[in-house]
Design a protein around this motif. Sequence first.
Motif, PDB file in Angstrom:
ATOM      1  N   ASN A   2       0.856  -1.182   0.000  1.00  0.00           N
ATOM      2  CA  ASN A   2       0.000   0.000   0.000  1.00  0.00           C
ATOM      3  C   ASN A   2       0.896   1.237   0.000  1.00  0.00           C
ATOM      4  O   ASN A   2       1.429   1.652   1.030  1.00  0.00           O
ATOM      5  CB  ASN A   2      -0.910  -0.010   1.226  1.00  0.00           C
ATOM      6  CG  ASN A   2      -2.003   1.036   1.138  1.00  0.00           C
ATOM      7  OD1 ASN A   2      -1.809   2.092   0.538  1.00  0.00           O
ATOM      8  ND2 ASN A   2      -3.154   0.742   1.722  1.00  0.00           N
ATOM      9  N   THR A   3       1.074   1.852  -1.173  1.00  0.00           N
ATOM     10  CA  THR A   3       1.998   2.974  -1.325  1.00  0.00           C
ATOM     11  C   THR A   3       1.553   4.180  -0.500  1.00  0.00           C
ATOM     12  O   THR A   3       2.372   4.845   0.152  1.00  0.00           O
ATOM     13  CB  THR A   3       2.100   3.382  -2.805  1.00  0.00           C
ATOM     14  OG1 THR A   3       2.458   2.231  -3.578  1.00  0.00           O
ATOM     15  CG2 THR A   3       3.160   4.463  -2.993  1.00  0.00           C
ATOM     16  N   GLU A   4       0.258   4.471  -0.534  1.00  0.00           N
ATOM     17  CA  GLU A   4      -0.251   5.633   0.212  1.00  0.00           C
ATOM     18  C   GLU A   4      -0.007   5.472   1.712  1.00  0.00           C
ATOM     19  O   GLU A   4       0.380   6.432   2.397  1.00  0.00           O
ATOM     20  CB  GLU A   4      -1.751   5.812  -0.053  1.00  0.00           C
ATOM     21  CG  GLU A   4      -2.094   6.129  -1.501  1.00  0.00           C
ATOM     22  CD  GLU A   4      -2.267   4.874  -2.332  1.00  0.00           C
ATOM     23  OE1 GLU A   4      -2.044   3.769  -1.785  1.00  0.00           O
ATOM     24  OE2 GLU A   4      -2.599   4.977  -3.523  1.00  0.00           O
ATOM     25  N   LEU A   5      -0.246   4.276   2.231  1.00  0.00           N
ATOM     26  CA  LEU A   5      -0.030   4.031   3.655  1.00  0.00           C
ATOM     27  C   LEU A   5       1.450   4.154   3.997  1.00  0.00           C
ATOM     28  O   LEU A   5       1.810   4.694   5.051  1.00  0.00           O
ATOM     29  CB  LEU A   5      -0.557   2.638   4.026  1.00  0.00           C
ATOM     30  CG  LEU A   5      -0.458   2.231   5.496  1.00  0.00           C
ATOM     31  CD1 LEU A   5      -1.253   3.195   6.369  1.00  0.00           C
ATOM     32  CD2 LEU A   5      -0.960   0.803   5.698  1.00  0.00           C
ATOM     33  N   SER A 325      -5.267   8.998  -4.978  1.00  0.00           N
ATOM     34  CA  SER A 325      -4.158   8.326  -4.307  1.00  0.00           C
ATOM     35  C   SER A 325      -3.437   9.289  -3.368  1.00  0.00           C
ATOM     36  O   SER A 325      -3.093   8.932  -2.236  1.00  0.00           O
ATOM     37  CB  SER A 325      -3.179   7.760  -5.336  1.00  0.00           C
ATOM     38  OG  SER A 325      -2.062   7.168  -4.694  1.00  0.00           O
ATOM     39  N   LYS A 328      -5.537  10.037  -0.337  1.00  0.00           N
ATOM     40  CA  LYS A 328      -5.489   8.948   0.646  1.00  0.00           C
ATOM     41  C   LYS A 328      -4.273   9.064   1.550  1.00  0.00           C
ATOM     42  O   LYS A 328      -4.325   8.721   2.729  1.00  0.00           O
ATOM     43  CB  LYS A 328      -5.479   7.600  -0.076  1.00  0.00           C
ATOM     44  CG  LYS A 328      -6.833   7.203  -0.643  1.00  0.00           C
ATOM     45  CD  LYS A 328      -6.735   5.962  -1.519  1.00  0.00           C
ATOM     46  CE  LYS A 328      -6.359   4.741  -0.703  1.00  0.00           C
ATOM     47  NZ  LYS A 328      -6.332   3.522  -1.545  1.00  0.00           N
ATOM     48  N   TYR A 332      -4.795   9.138   5.504  1.00  0.00           N
ATOM     49  CA  TYR A 332      -4.104   8.196   6.383  1.00  0.00           C
ATOM     50  C   TYR A 332      -3.292   8.938   7.444  1.00  0.00           C
ATOM     51  O   TYR A 332      -3.290   8.577   8.627  1.00  0.00           O
ATOM     52  CB  TYR A 332      -3.171   7.303   5.576  1.00  0.00           C
ATOM     53  CG  TYR A 332      -3.858   6.176   4.829  1.00  0.00           C
ATOM     54  CD1 TYR A 332      -4.940   5.498   5.371  1.00  0.00           C
ATOM     55  CD2 TYR A 332      -3.398   5.787   3.569  1.00  0.00           C
ATOM     56  CE1 TYR A 332      -5.559   4.468   4.685  1.00  0.00           C
ATOM     57  CE2 TYR A 332      -4.019   4.755   2.861  1.00  0.00           C
ATOM     58  CZ  TYR A 332      -5.092   4.104   3.428  1.00  0.00           C
ATOM     59  OH  TYR A 332      -5.701   3.081   2.741  1.00  0.00           O
TER      60      TYR A 332
END
Length: 417
Positions: A2-5, A325, A328, A332
């Motif tokens: 999960n790149t955004e996380l 994206s 997000k 997050y």
Amino acid sequence: MNTELFISRRLFFDKANKKQLSQRIIRIALAGIALGLTVMIVAVAVVTGFKKEIRNKVIGFGSHIQIINYDSNNSYETSAVSEDQPFLADVKALPGVKRLQPYATKPGMIKTDEYIQGIVFKGVDENYDWQFFNKHLIEGQLPNINDTARVNEVLLSAQVAKLLRLKLNDRIVVYFITGDEVIPRMQQMQISGIYRTGFEEFDQLFIVGDLKQIQRLNDWRPDQITGFEVIATDFFDIDNIEQQIRNIIISYREENAEILRTQSITRVYPQIFDWLSILDMNVWIILILMVIVAAFNMVSGLLVLILERTGMIGVLKAMGSPNWSIRKVFVYLSVFLTGRGLLWGNIIGVAIVLLQKFFHIIQLNPESYYVDYVPMNFSLSHLLLLNLGTIVITSLILIIPSWFISKISPDKVIRFD
């Protein structure tokens, strides 16, 4: 992966960010969230604790459900019913019924040389559950009631004892009017114990003693009583239990037999339970206001974060990352920051609740509040729901300011940098 996380976690744990202006604003927002959650935890604990305390005291004096003669009115002078009822075994076997016990009540008057006080004499037998009065007993002992001889011992409240200037082991004279008699009947009793519940409305009313005394005063047979008290395991299920008891009583009724009816404690004292239900509205108002404040705190914090990270946003857009994206990433990050505020709010709120619950730091006047101290009801389910509700609502609201990311033009931002 999960790149955004991943990006949001790097931003959250990056120590270099602590020197930025946004961190000071974020700290203020987190303090607001922590304070808001603390207020919500304490408010829910106080209101639910107060409702539970008052409810338990009312039930302690009158049980959850009463089975009485249909001809009995709302006064404490009641019509007799037989203690030998065919439905008792079925009622005791009902799920949710903890205990069934006979009782009788009779209004009277205590007279001393200087003072007069009206009371209600509640008579119980040797199998009565004394748990409630034992909890609130402050002096002496419970009446030693047996199944043979009549006992003159009674339990008296501290408030009545103070009003009449009585003390433990004193003998009192109680007068009762029976039927159409003009001359009251007199009964001498001895104070075996003194209790105090803090619920002044009931403390100044009830004295508790031997059921056989009321049977003698009313010229009742040994098997005649006012009715039965039914103690349930769950207060919130008493309507269902009452309906089942009513159906059982109807199924056993014989022709020309006495007619019985049931009444729940909420119908006996509707004014008290209606008042307690109004308190729920106060809690909801506090919860809504605190969640709104927490949400707006994080909205302002997120806007500052977006403004400080416009360069990063421009680079990510230039590399082909879509707007959603990038949004997000900041949602997050806001959730992480909100979680930190919730952690401190939980620590402070739970600490206040537990300190008050076990040490009774804040005292109250029982004449005004019916309790001696601020009651606290600590519930893990309430705690989880408050945290879950706060983080879900704030996260949903944070989607709105993240929309500004879509308005950022990567070429202008990179050129400006």
